[in-house]
Design a protein around this motif. Sequence first.
Motif, short mmCIF file in Angstrom:
data_model
loop_
_atom_site.label_atom_id
_atom_site.label_comp_id
_atom_site.label_asym_id
_atom_site.label_seq_id
_atom_site.Cartn_x
_atom_site.Cartn_y
_atom_site.Cartn_z
N ILE A 1 0.80 -1.21 -0.05
CA ILE A 1 0.05 0.10 0.09
C ILE A 1 0.98 1.22 -0.06
CG2 ILE A 1 -1.84 1.43 1.34
CD1 ILE A 1 -2.57 -1.27 2.50
N ASP A 2 0.62 1.90 -1.15
CA ASP A 2 1.62 3.16 -1.18
C ASP A 2 1.00 4.35 -0.16
OD1 ASP A 2 3.45 2.31 -3.11
OD2 ASP A 2 2.06 2.92 -4.71
N ASN A 3 2.08 4.93 0.73
CA ASN A 3 1.44 5.87 1.40
C ASN A 3 1.47 7.31 0.67
OD1 ASN A 3 1.03 4.37 3.62
ND2 ASN A 3 3.14 4.72 4.47
N ILE A 4 0.49 8.19 0.97
CA ILE A 4 0.47 9.39 0.33
C ILE A 4 1.22 10.55 1.00
CG2 ILE A 4 -0.85 11.29 -0.58
CD1 ILE A 4 -3.27 9.32 -1.03
N ASP A 5 2.28 11.10 0.44
CA ASP A 5 2.86 12.15 1.02
C ASP A 5 2.10 13.27 1.23
OD1 ASP A 5 5.14 13.23 2.52
OD2 ASP A 5 6.38 13.49 0.73
N VAL A 6 1.93 13.72 2.25
CA VAL A 6 1.03 15.16 2.39
C VAL A 6 1.93 16.18 2.66
CG1 VAL A 6 -1.11 13.97 3.01
CG2 VAL A 6 0.71 14.61 4.74
N SER A 7 3.28 16.21 2.99
CA SER A 7 4.06 17.12 3.08
C SER A 7 3.97 18.43 2.12
CB SER A 7 5.42 16.68 3.62
OG SER A 7 6.26 16.17 2.46
N PRO A 8 4.06 17.89 0.88
CA PRO A 8 4.06 18.95 -0.21
C PRO A 8 2.55 19.79 -0.07
CG PRO A 8 4.82 17.10 -1.25
CD PRO A 8 4.58 16.55 0.04
N LEU A 9 1.57 19.05 0.21
CA LEU A 9 0.22 19.48 0.28
C LEU A 9 0.39 20.58 1.61
CD1 LEU A 9 -2.91 19.80 -0.64
CD2 LEU A 9 -2.99 17.72 0.83
N ILE A 10 0.77 20.25 2.57
CA ILE A 10 0.96 21.03 3.70
C ILE A 10 1.68 22.32 3.48
CG2 ILE A 10 1.72 21.39 6.02
CD1 ILE A 10 1.01 18.42 6.32
N ASP A 11 2.86 22.15 2.54
CA ASP A 11 3.73 23.20 2.38
C ASP A 11 2.86 24.19 1.26
OD1 ASP A 11 5.80 22.47 3.55
OD2 ASP A 11 6.78 21.52 1.84
N MET A 12 2.29 23.72 0.42
CA MET A 12 1.27 24.65 -0.43
C MET A 12 0.08 25.25 0.36
SD MET A 12 2.17 24.84 -3.58
CE MET A 12 0.70 25.58 -4.15
N VAL A 13 -0.41 24.80 1.34
CA VAL A 13 -1.57 25.30 2.23
C VAL A 13 -0.79 26.43 2.94
CG1 VAL A 13 -2.96 25.05 4.25
CG2 VAL A 13 -3.01 23.29 2.28
N PHE A 14 0.46 26.40 3.40
CA PHE A 14 1.05 27.47 3.80
C PHE A 14 1.34 28.58 3.07
CE2 PHE A 14 2.07 24.24 7.68
CZ PHE A 14 1.25 25.13 8.63
N ILE A 15 1.84 28.28 1.88
CA ILE A 15 2.14 29.27 0.96
C ILE A 15 0.98 29.96 0.67
CG2 ILE A 15 2.86 29.68 -1.30
CD1 ILE A 15 4.94 27.28 -0.82
N LEU A 16 -0.18 29.25 0.34
CA LEU A 16 -1.52 30.12 0.14
C LEU A 16 -1.90 30.79 1.17
CD1 LEU A 16 -3.49 27.38 -1.65
CD2 LEU A 16 -2.72 29.30 -2.88
#
Length: 134
Positions: free
Chosen positions: A10-25
Amino acid sequence: MRFRPRKQSIDNIDVSPLIDMVFILLIFFMVTTTFVKDMKLDLNRPSAASASKASSKVIRVYIDNTNEIYIDNQPVKLWVVQSKLRDLLRVNSEKAVLVISDTSIPVERLIDVVDECRMSGAQDVAVSTTKEMG
């Protein structure tokens, strides 16, 4: 023929880029948002028996208890009032000015400001008061 058993992973989804994008927004919206500053003038307005409610479309000129004049939340000098109001009255349909002053300012100062308002082209210049109860 031999088949290899398939790996079940089961591949885990890496959410760290998503969190980075939310902070940038979040940072982007915080920087581009304009904050409304409310006038924090402590004015003690004079009272009058014939006071009535002013329209919300009038241009407001404030004179605080230190004799400072404010138009559009910006302090201005007396000699600048006429040109500043002329620019504001050009786009205002009502051509009315409301002078809001403190009771402690000299009458000469109030008259000077009202004169500048009239010379700027305002058709109606009023002085703000509070309604007398009695």
